[in-house]
Enzyme design. Structure first.
Site: not given
Ligand SMILES: C[S@@+](CC[C@H](N)C(=O)[O-])C[C@H]1O[C@@H](n2cnc3c(N)ncnc32)[C@H](O)[C@@H]1O
Length: 279
Positions: A100, A118, A143-144, A164
């Site tokens: 993304s 991330e 944290d997202g 996501d």
């Molecule tokens: C499904 S992947 C993202 C894919 C990306 N959005 C794309 O479409 O190319 C989810 C990501 O969220 C990260 N993640 C997990 N928990 C998170 C959080 N609380 N805050 C931010 N990132 C997190 C993971 O390390 C992973 O890289």
């Protein structure tokens, strides 16, 4: 401890579904002159090498981007998305799949702004490497859900937020519903796109109810199911879009029907397009 690594799944049907919707949302944002803000709360590493052993383990991209890559009858509305995938693979072989961050970076204009967050340190370092020297891309190890609190509302007042999650913790659906409610309370006019996996019907219904009760209007729901319920992986996935562009439901229904016709296995599943909450 974050164990999820998106490289195992990159380019699969869920990525294709999510990124087609994301691309159409950004194309729509670009139609107005005013600048906008883009926030990717769970950014991943931005670009995936499908020849890597992790991607080769389940070869999930074969039932996703590879199927689209081989088509010669791709609808015009898919062109911006397919152009970005092709640009990463100039030799004609789909080895790299853009995540993304990279998709959006290719589409935003000089006046727009993007922030990527991330939480995984290694993945965040990979993102920094990918966008090294690119001053348009603001990357944060964060944290997202905290990032929603920190970045909204944006001064631009127009914008798109992609949530996501990797769904590797329990109660993630509730966490997302709560985070969305809080973000929407701070910034009700932004567009939000929330990806989710199709899990047991009761789980999805519970999520829908939490969103319905959150006091948020204009929530459009897309679900693409390509496998039977007894499949060994998730049979499909969905995306909620809060404040979608005008006529996004009809535009995407046609496009995603075609996507389903290419990706489904033995005529399983189907496409759902539905206003979970109307005006
Ligand atoms: C499904 S992947 C993202 C894919 C990306 N959005 C794309 O479409 O190319 C989810 C990501 O969220 C990260 N993640 C997990 N928990 C998170 C959080 N609380 N805050 C931010 N990132 C997190 C993971 O390390 C992973 O890289």
């Amino acid at each position: 401890m974050l164990s999820y690594r998106h490289l195992f799944h990159a380019g699969n049907f869920a990525d294709v579904f999510k990124h087609i919707l994301l691309t159409r949302l950004i194309v729509s944002m670009n139609k107005k002159d005013k600048p906008y803000f883009y926030l990717d709360t769970h950014a991943g590493i931005g670009r995936y090498d499908l020849s890597h052993p992790w991607a080769q383990k389940g070869r999930e991209y074969e039932s996703g981007i590879k199927k689209l890559w081989e088509r010669t009858d791709t609808p015009v509305a898919m062109k911006p998305y397919m152009d970005i995938v092709h640009a990463d693979n100039p030799d004609g072989h789909p080895r790299f799949y853009p995540g993304s961050p990279r998709i959006v970076r290719q589409l935003i204009r000089p006046i727009d702004r993007m922030v990527l967050t991330e939480l995984n340190k290694t993945d965040c370092a990979a993102l920094y490497d990918l966008f090294e020297h690119d001053r348009k891309v603001n990357i944060k190890l964060m944290d997202g859900y905290q990032s929603l609190k920190a970045h909204l509302p944006p001064p631009e007042r127009r914008g798109l937020v992609l949530i996501d999650s990797s769904f590797d913790r329990s109660r993630e659906f509730s966490r997302i519903a709560k985070a969305l409610q809080e973000a929407h309370a701070k910034w009700s006019t932004g567009t939000y796109a929330i990806w989710y996996p199709l899990m047991a019907p009761g789980v999805i219904r519970g999520f829908e109810r939490e969103i319905e009760e959150a006091g948020i209007r204009k929530v459009l729901q897309f679900e693409l199911k390509i496998l039977p319920d007894d499949a060994s992986t998730i049979p499909g996935c969905g995306m909620l879009i809060v404040n979608p562009p005008w006529k996004f439901d009809t535009e995407m229904r046609t496009l995603l029907r075609w996507v389903w016709s290419v990706l489904n296995v033995n005529n399983a599943g189907g496409l759902k397009v539905h206003w979970l909450v109307g005006e």
